[in-house]
Design an enzyme around this catalytic site. Sequence first.
Site, PDB file in Angstrom:
ATOM      1  N   LYS A   5     -10.604  -4.649  -3.917  1.00 43.91           N
ATOM      2  CA  LYS A   5     -11.678  -3.566  -4.172  1.00 43.91           C
ATOM      3  C   LYS A   5     -11.035  -2.422  -4.571  1.00 43.91           C
ATOM      4  O   LYS A   5     -11.566  -1.492  -5.228  1.00 43.91           O
ATOM      5  CB  LYS A   5     -12.760  -3.483  -3.045  1.00 43.91           C
ATOM      6  CG  LYS A   5     -11.842  -3.214  -1.872  1.00 43.91           C
ATOM      7  CD  LYS A   5     -12.945  -3.351  -0.599  1.00 43.91           C
ATOM      8  CE  LYS A   5     -12.377  -3.349   0.602  1.00 43.91           C
ATOM      9  NZ  LYS A   5     -13.371  -4.138   1.719  1.00 43.91           N
ATOM     10  N   LYS A  11       0.754  -1.148  -0.150  1.00 41.16           N
ATOM     11  CA  LYS A  11       0.123  -0.011  -0.034  1.00 41.16           C
ATOM     12  C   LYS A  11       0.730   1.338   0.183  1.00 41.16           C
ATOM     13  O   LYS A  11       0.495   2.307  -0.807  1.00 41.16           O
ATOM     14  CB  LYS A  11      -0.973   0.030   1.164  1.00 41.16           C
ATOM     15  CG  LYS A  11      -2.244  -1.008   1.077  1.00 41.16           C
ATOM     16  CD  LYS A  11      -3.261  -0.311   1.948  1.00 41.16           C
ATOM     17  CE  LYS A  11      -4.521  -1.524   1.865  1.00 41.16           C
ATOM     18  NZ  LYS A  11      -5.509  -1.232   2.774  1.00 41.16           N
ATOM     19  N   LYS A  42      -3.898 -10.812  -6.224  1.00 42.29           N
ATOM     20  CA  LYS A  42      -5.067 -10.785  -5.304  1.00 42.29           C
ATOM     21  C   LYS A  42      -6.075  -9.821  -6.043  1.00 42.29           C
ATOM     22  O   LYS A  42      -6.025  -8.761  -6.427  1.00 42.29           O
ATOM     23  CB  LYS A  42      -4.707 -10.633  -3.872  1.00 42.29           C
ATOM     24  CG  LYS A  42      -6.055 -10.153  -2.855  1.00 42.29           C
ATOM     25  CD  LYS A  42      -5.620  -9.774  -1.453  1.00 42.29           C
ATOM     26  CE  LYS A  42      -5.897  -8.431  -1.096  1.00 42.29           C
ATOM     27  NZ  LYS A  42      -5.847  -7.787  -0.101  1.00 42.29           N
TER      28      LYS A  42
HETATM   29  P1  AMP Z   1     -10.486  -6.238   3.462  1.00 46.92           P
HETATM   30  O1  AMP Z   1     -11.412  -5.892   2.207  1.00 46.92           O
HETATM   31  O2  AMP Z   1      -9.023  -5.921   3.260  1.00 46.92           O
HETATM   32  O3  AMP Z   1     -11.180  -5.601   4.539  1.00 46.92           O
HETATM   33  O4  AMP Z   1     -10.646  -7.906   3.699  1.00 46.92           O
HETATM   34  C1  AMP Z   1     -11.602  -8.314   4.457  1.00 46.92           C
HETATM   35  C2  AMP Z   1     -11.764  -9.665   4.454  1.00 46.92           C
HETATM   36  O5  AMP Z   1     -11.826 -10.316   3.063  1.00 46.92           O
HETATM   37  C3  AMP Z   1     -10.117 -10.422   4.962  1.00 46.92           C
HETATM   38  O6  AMP Z   1     -10.559 -11.677   5.500  1.00 46.92           O
HETATM   39  C4  AMP Z   1      -9.426 -10.568   3.626  1.00 46.92           C
HETATM   40  O7  AMP Z   1      -8.536 -11.882   3.893  1.00 46.92           O
HETATM   41  C5  AMP Z   1     -10.462 -11.185   2.849  1.00 46.92           C
HETATM   42  N1  AMP Z   1     -10.121 -10.934   1.392  1.00 46.92           N
HETATM   43  C6  AMP Z   1      -9.931  -9.728   0.782  1.00 46.92           C
HETATM   44  N2  AMP Z   1      -9.491  -9.925  -0.561  1.00 46.92           N
HETATM   45  C7  AMP Z   1      -9.653 -11.340  -0.718  1.00 46.92           C
HETATM   46  C8  AMP Z   1      -9.532 -12.155  -1.915  1.00 46.92           C
HETATM   47  N3  AMP Z   1      -9.145 -11.496  -3.010  1.00 46.92           N
HETATM   48  N4  AMP Z   1      -9.419 -13.384  -1.795  1.00 46.92           N
HETATM   49  C9  AMP Z   1      -9.934 -13.899  -0.426  1.00 46.92           C
HETATM   50  N5  AMP Z   1     -10.102 -13.245   0.643  1.00 46.92           N
HETATM   51  C10 AMP Z   1     -10.025 -12.015   0.460  1.00 46.92           C
END
Ligand code: AMP
Length: 337
Positions: free
Chosen positions: A205, A118, A202
Amino acid sequence: MENNNESKKVIFSGIQPSGNPTIGNYLGALRNWVKLQDEFDCYFCIVDLHAITVKQVPKELREKTLEMLAIYLAAGIDPEKNTIFIQSHVPAHSEAAWLLTCNSYMGELSRMTQYKDKSKKYGDNDSIGAGLFVYPVLMAADILLYNTDLVPVGQDQKQHLELARDLANRFNNAYSPTFKVPEPYIQKAGAKIMSLQDPTKKMSKSDENANAYILIMDPPEVIRKKVSRAVTDSLGVVNYSDEQPGVKNLLNILIAIKGSTPEELVEYYKGKGYAELKKDVADSIIGELEPIQTKVKELLKDKAYLESIYKKGAEKAHYISMKTLRKMQKKIGFIPR
Ligand code: AMP
Ligand code: TRP
């Protein structure tokens, strides 16, 4: 009423209300939480304090926070069985994060890959927010305040979990046993959904290319378009192999949604092309998301109901987290008020 929560293991997890949640968030986290709610005492948090480590527009942050709550509920997280709350409603999180920050090292924080990734975007040190740097300490505070046993997250959060464990052990050793040392709980299927445009990255969003991700709230025709444009390869054979990361990612989505095995799918797609695979992937995502989307839209019309849930959640979370925070303060040597 029956209340055997005392004997149940504790689960804590959260998602940031920044940007729009993707099927990565859904398959890697949310969907697995739903399966845990009967067996465990679960805390599911909307981590808005984490979201402000990058710039947010206040109005959008408010909207996204409520939408995330609606998504939790629509995905099947039962507010009667779980504690669902908004992180900023529970001040112990920020306070515990400071106490843990004073027990953290610059070195370990600078080794976090999410920070490295980031911060790259912001260039030199003068423009990298300090919040981004201490972000995993706040995450550790979230987890440790509830005496959490297990943390269900996607693969990308494993390193942060290890830091939370290190910080728990360090505090326990420096003072006296205070925290339970949490374990990551990473389900294999869906643990890492990749970008549809670059399957070595990965799905995120925050990707600039909207074709790289599918949002939980994307309408069916958008989902079809994005899946049909997903990058594959020129081999034309459906294999579950690292040589074909695009195809593997599509298969992983099917595996996570349908519960099939890679072998079953490879057998099924023998002699069939990518177009058929993509059609099935789009159908299964749409089938999974459509009922959730309808429910989210319904829930967002009832702000009073949403408010009743986050208020109740905050009360319970506040009570539990204050007990741990007071323990920390006392051990550190602060005089009780
Ligand atoms: P965040 O959007 O960073 O708050 O992520 C929230 C949850 O979604 C966390 O448990 C991440 O590990 C999971 N997560 C986010 N992106 C992915 C992805 N591409 N594949 C699997 N899990 C994800
Ligand atoms: N850092 C997590 C992510 O970006 C979100 C998060 C914050 C979290 N606090 C948490 C996840 C506590 C699990 C437990 O995915």
